[in-house]
Design a protein around this motif. Sequence first.
Motif, PDB file in Angstrom:
ATOM      1  N   PHE A 123       4.294  17.726  -1.628  1.00  0.00           N
ATOM      2  CA  PHE A 123       3.865  17.780  -3.039  1.00  0.00           C
ATOM      3  C   PHE A 123       2.945  16.616  -3.403  1.00  0.00           C
ATOM      4  O   PHE A 123       2.059  16.742  -4.233  1.00  0.00           O
ATOM      5  N   TYR A 124       3.142  15.496  -2.728  1.00  0.00           N
ATOM      6  CA  TYR A 124       2.334  14.308  -3.038  1.00  0.00           C
ATOM      7  C   TYR A 124       0.864  14.556  -2.679  1.00  0.00           C
ATOM      8  O   TYR A 124      -0.051  14.156  -3.395  1.00  0.00           O
ATOM      9  N   THR A 125       0.661  15.227  -1.540  1.00  0.00           N
ATOM     10  CA  THR A 125      -0.712  15.488  -1.130  1.00  0.00           C
ATOM     11  C   THR A 125      -1.386  16.460  -2.094  1.00  0.00           C
ATOM     12  O   THR A 125      -2.601  16.390  -2.305  1.00  0.00           O
ATOM     13  N   GLY A 178       0.830  -1.208   0.000  1.00  0.00           N
ATOM     14  CA  GLY A 178       0.000   0.000   0.000  1.00  0.00           C
ATOM     15  C   GLY A 178       0.858   1.249   0.000  1.00  0.00           C
ATOM     16  O   GLY A 178       0.542   2.247  -0.645  1.00  0.00           O
ATOM     17  N   SER A 179       1.967   1.204   0.717  1.00  0.00           N
ATOM     18  CA  SER A 179       2.882   2.336   0.727  1.00  0.00           C
ATOM     19  C   SER A 179       3.554   2.472  -0.636  1.00  0.00           C
ATOM     20  O   SER A 179       3.630   3.549  -1.223  1.00  0.00           O
ATOM     21  N   ALA A 180       4.002   1.346  -1.171  1.00  0.00           N
ATOM     22  CA  ALA A 180       4.738   1.393  -2.437  1.00  0.00           C
ATOM     23  C   ALA A 180       3.823   1.777  -3.603  1.00  0.00           C
ATOM     24  O   ALA A 180       4.166   2.617  -4.425  1.00  0.00           O
ATOM     25  N   ILE A 181       2.645   1.155  -3.649  1.00  0.00           N
ATOM     26  CA  ILE A 181       1.759   1.405  -4.786  1.00  0.00           C
ATOM     27  C   ILE A 181       0.939   2.658  -4.524  1.00  0.00           C
ATOM     28  O   ILE A 181       0.259   2.760  -3.510  1.00  0.00           O
ATOM     29  N   GLY A 182       1.044   3.592  -5.430  1.00  0.00           N
ATOM     30  CA  GLY A 182       0.303   4.841  -5.218  1.00  0.00           C
ATOM     31  C   GLY A 182       0.435   5.723  -6.435  1.00  0.00           C
ATOM     32  O   GLY A 182       0.601   5.246  -7.562  1.00  0.00           O
ATOM     33  N   LEU A 183       0.405   7.020  -6.195  1.00  0.00           N
ATOM     34  CA  LEU A 183       0.525   7.968  -7.299  1.00  0.00           C
ATOM     35  C   LEU A 183       1.855   7.801  -8.013  1.00  0.00           C
ATOM     36  O   LEU A 183       1.991   8.132  -9.179  1.00  0.00           O
ATOM     37  N   GLY A 184       2.863   7.284  -7.293  1.00  0.00           N
ATOM     38  CA  GLY A 184       4.172   7.074  -7.899  1.00  0.00           C
ATOM     39  C   GLY A 184       4.084   6.138  -9.098  1.00  0.00           C
ATOM     40  O   GLY A 184       4.766   6.336 -10.095  1.00  0.00           O
ATOM     41  N   ASN A 185       3.226   5.134  -9.008  1.00  0.00           N
ATOM     42  CA  ASN A 185       3.086   4.182 -10.109  1.00  0.00           C
ATOM     43  C   ASN A 185       2.174   4.728 -11.205  1.00  0.00           C
ATOM     44  O   ASN A 185       2.448   4.565 -12.381  1.00  0.00           O
ATOM     45  N   ILE A 186       1.078   5.334 -10.788  1.00  0.00           N
ATOM     46  CA  ILE A 186       0.042   5.656 -11.775  1.00  0.00           C
ATOM     47  C   ILE A 186       0.153   7.085 -12.292  1.00  0.00           C
ATOM     48  O   ILE A 186      -0.111   7.356 -13.449  1.00  0.00           O
ATOM     49  N   PHE A 222      13.364   4.405  -6.531  1.00  0.00           N
ATOM     50  CA  PHE A 222      13.320   4.632  -5.077  1.00  0.00           C
ATOM     51  C   PHE A 222      11.960   5.160  -4.642  1.00  0.00           C
ATOM     52  O   PHE A 222      11.384   4.699  -3.659  1.00  0.00           O
ATOM     53  N   PHE A 223      11.477   6.131  -5.391  1.00  0.00           N
ATOM     54  CA  PHE A 223      10.198   6.747  -5.030  1.00  0.00           C
ATOM     55  C   PHE A 223       9.095   5.697  -5.065  1.00  0.00           C
ATOM     56  O   PHE A 223       8.290   5.580  -4.145  1.00  0.00           O
ATOM     57  N   SER A 224       9.080   4.930  -6.143  1.00  0.00           N
ATOM     58  CA  SER A 224       7.986   3.982  -6.311  1.00  0.00           C
ATOM     59  C   SER A 224       8.009   2.882  -5.259  1.00  0.00           C
ATOM     60  O   SER A 224       6.962   2.448  -4.783  1.00  0.00           O
ATOM     61  N   LEU A 225       9.209   2.445  -4.884  1.00  0.00           N
ATOM     62  CA  LEU A 225       9.286   1.368  -3.885  1.00  0.00           C
ATOM     63  C   LEU A 225       9.210   1.904  -2.451  1.00  0.00           C
ATOM     64  O   LEU A 225       9.273   1.131  -1.499  1.00  0.00           O
ATOM     65  N   SER A 226       9.079   3.205  -2.293  1.00  0.00           N
ATOM     66  CA  SER A 226       9.054   3.830  -0.949  1.00  0.00           C
ATOM     67  C   SER A 226      10.328   3.553  -0.161  1.00  0.00           C
ATOM     68  O   SER A 226      10.284   3.297   1.033  1.00  0.00           O
ATOM     69  N   ILE A 227      11.474   3.602  -0.839  1.00  0.00           N
ATOM     70  CA  ILE A 227      12.705   3.300  -0.106  1.00  0.00           C
ATOM     71  C   ILE A 227      13.652   4.501  -0.059  1.00  0.00           C
ATOM     72  O   ILE A 227      13.518   5.440  -0.834  1.00  0.00           O
ATOM     73  N   GLY A 228      14.595   4.446   0.882  1.00  0.00           N
ATOM     74  CA  GLY A 228      15.627   5.469   0.959  1.00  0.00           C
ATOM     75  C   GLY A 228      15.355   6.526   2.015  1.00  0.00           C
ATOM     76  O   GLY A 228      16.182   7.396   2.244  1.00  0.00           O
ATOM     77  N   MET A 229      14.184   6.477   2.650  1.00  0.00           N
ATOM     78  CA  MET A 229      13.928   7.494   3.676  1.00  0.00           C
ATOM     79  C   MET A 229      13.378   6.910   4.961  1.00  0.00           C
ATOM     80  O   MET A 229      12.905   7.643   5.830  1.00  0.00           O
ATOM     81  N   GLY A 230      13.417   5.590   5.078  1.00  0.00           N
ATOM     82  CA  GLY A 230      13.041   5.019   6.352  1.00  0.00           C
ATOM     83  C   GLY A 230      11.576   4.643   6.512  1.00  0.00           C
ATOM     84  O   GLY A 230      11.161   4.216   7.580  1.00  0.00           O
ATOM     85  N   THR A 231      10.795   4.788   5.450  1.00  0.00           N
ATOM     86  CA  THR A 231       9.396   4.347   5.539  1.00  0.00           C
ATOM     87  C   THR A 231       9.357   2.866   5.891  1.00  0.00           C
ATOM     88  O   THR A 231       8.601   2.433   6.755  1.00  0.00           O
ATOM     89  N   LEU A 232      10.199   2.110   5.205  1.00  0.00           N
ATOM     90  CA  LEU A 232      10.163   0.669   5.441  1.00  0.00           C
ATOM     91  C   LEU A 232      10.914   0.284   6.712  1.00  0.00           C
ATOM     92  O   LEU A 232      10.662  -0.768   7.282  1.00  0.00           O
TER      93      LEU A 232
HETATM   94  N1  PFF Z   1       5.839   4.808  -3.198  1.00  0.00           N
HETATM   95  C1  PFF Z   1       4.784   5.772  -3.188  1.00  0.00           C
HETATM   96  C2  PFF Z   1       4.162   5.799  -4.563  1.00  0.00           C
HETATM   97  O1  PFF Z   1       4.707   5.177  -5.477  1.00  0.00           O
HETATM   98  O2  PFF Z   1       3.147   6.454  -4.734  1.00  0.00           O
HETATM   99  C3  PFF Z   1       5.255   7.137  -2.757  1.00  0.00           C
HETATM  100  C4  PFF Z   1       6.133   7.102  -1.547  1.00  0.00           C
HETATM  101  C5  PFF Z   1       5.640   6.614  -0.360  1.00  0.00           C
HETATM  102  C6  PFF Z   1       7.451   7.497  -1.634  1.00  0.00           C
HETATM  103  C7  PFF Z   1       6.477   6.510   0.747  1.00  0.00           C
HETATM  104  C8  PFF Z   1       8.283   7.425  -0.560  1.00  0.00           C
HETATM  105  C9  PFF Z   1       7.789   6.922   0.626  1.00  0.00           C
HETATM  106  F1  PFF Z   1       8.567   6.821   1.643  1.00  0.00           F
END
Ligand code: PFF
Length: 453
Positions: free
Chosen positions: A106-108, A23-31, A227-237
Amino acid sequence: MSEILNTRDSFGSKFGVIAATAGSAIGLGNIWRFPYVVGENGGGAFLIIYLAFVLAIGLPVMLSEFIIGRSSQRNAFGAFKVLAPGKPWYLVGVMGVVAAFMILSFYTAVAGWTLEYIYQSFANGFAGKSSAELSSMFTDFRSESWRPLLWFFVFMAMTALVIIAGVKNGIEKYTKILMPVLLVILVVLCIRSVTLEGATGGLEFLFKPDFSKITARTVLEALGQAFFSLSIGMGTLITYSSYVSKKETLGSISFSVAVADTMIAILAGVAIFPAVFAFGIEPGSGEGLVYITLPNIFQQMAGGYVFSLLFFLLLGVAALTSTISVLEVIVAYFVEELKLSRKKATWLATGSVSVVGIMCTLSWGAMKNVELFGMNVFSLLDFISANILLPLGGLLIVVFVGWFLGRNKAKAELSNEGRLKVVYFPAFMMIVKFIAPIAIALVFLQQIGLIRL
Ligand code: PFF
């Protein structure tokens, strides 16, 4: 310390963990982001580089975050304090919290556009409009002030409310039901898109690589998008995996999430590009690409009204499951390090993100003249966070696991203290110690012009 451990929330089931991480990974980043970045970077060749980065760098970074989070049971900042006491590694966590602030703002804003499009779908606002009219419908909306702001605040508030509800009641409950439905709708959209007249140009654009389009910037964008799409690099995971039970198999969770995330991005590409070519839209039209293209498809399909409404609703849900994961990074930090209550932490984070978020939302309206390096506030934050902070965070995370935490601890965590076989472990170590750090460093050096490959 034990008090924090005892009162920490956790995920209820394996499916819940996968669903929340996906759910974190899949989002606006993909679509939203993937198709527009592919469009701006020339198509097929970019896609190949992107896939290589997901597999060779994204997956290992994801596993590294899981190792750090689950072994420390802490937020992105506290995790480094626990695992490397007295050392400056916690700065990686600080950088993650900063990236979370930027991304959320910006995502919001984009998530707010989705709410406008839910409203337009409901009001049948796309009906009878030409491709050019649909395009100006988007640009006119985006350059207004009040409407985009209103939707921004609605979305921000929804995110805050889920976060206050907590991990099990909030995050898990909302994520595990709706993603499969989004997948089905996306497949239907793909079918409609590829059967449009003139669709083949779009498939060629997406799948036929033209390596002459590759520049240093393209490679950086591919890395940033991975990185953005997988939600990695900033500690979300790191934060999410701190809620994961010691019994779960980290390897298979990462693999499933990476596969699902990549599949959704490619499906989004297959839904968008054939239609882009069929309707004569410019592939490089930027952040509006999806919002301009999709209404054209809905107009040309049986049941378009229902599909359009459902699609934007689910896109909103997909965005929400991502925004909550980003906000959780900041909130977990405030709660565990500043000892605020969850509620206070959430409102403090939401309030401060909103200040920057307002600027992002107005980047095509009242603040369109505010530019730095030729980018408005929105694009600047998008660029800095995705293409710089996340890969840099990822670089430090793999170096931490490969060189600091060490082989034994990493192996113990991945194998659940020796109970699981981890055949991929030697390859993983090789990547986190050498391949990923060198590759990320080369991409950076190439971008700033210090080397030419
Ligand atoms: N991965 C999310 C997306 O693809 O929409 C955006 C995102 C979520 C980026 C969480 C970074 C993050 F830590």
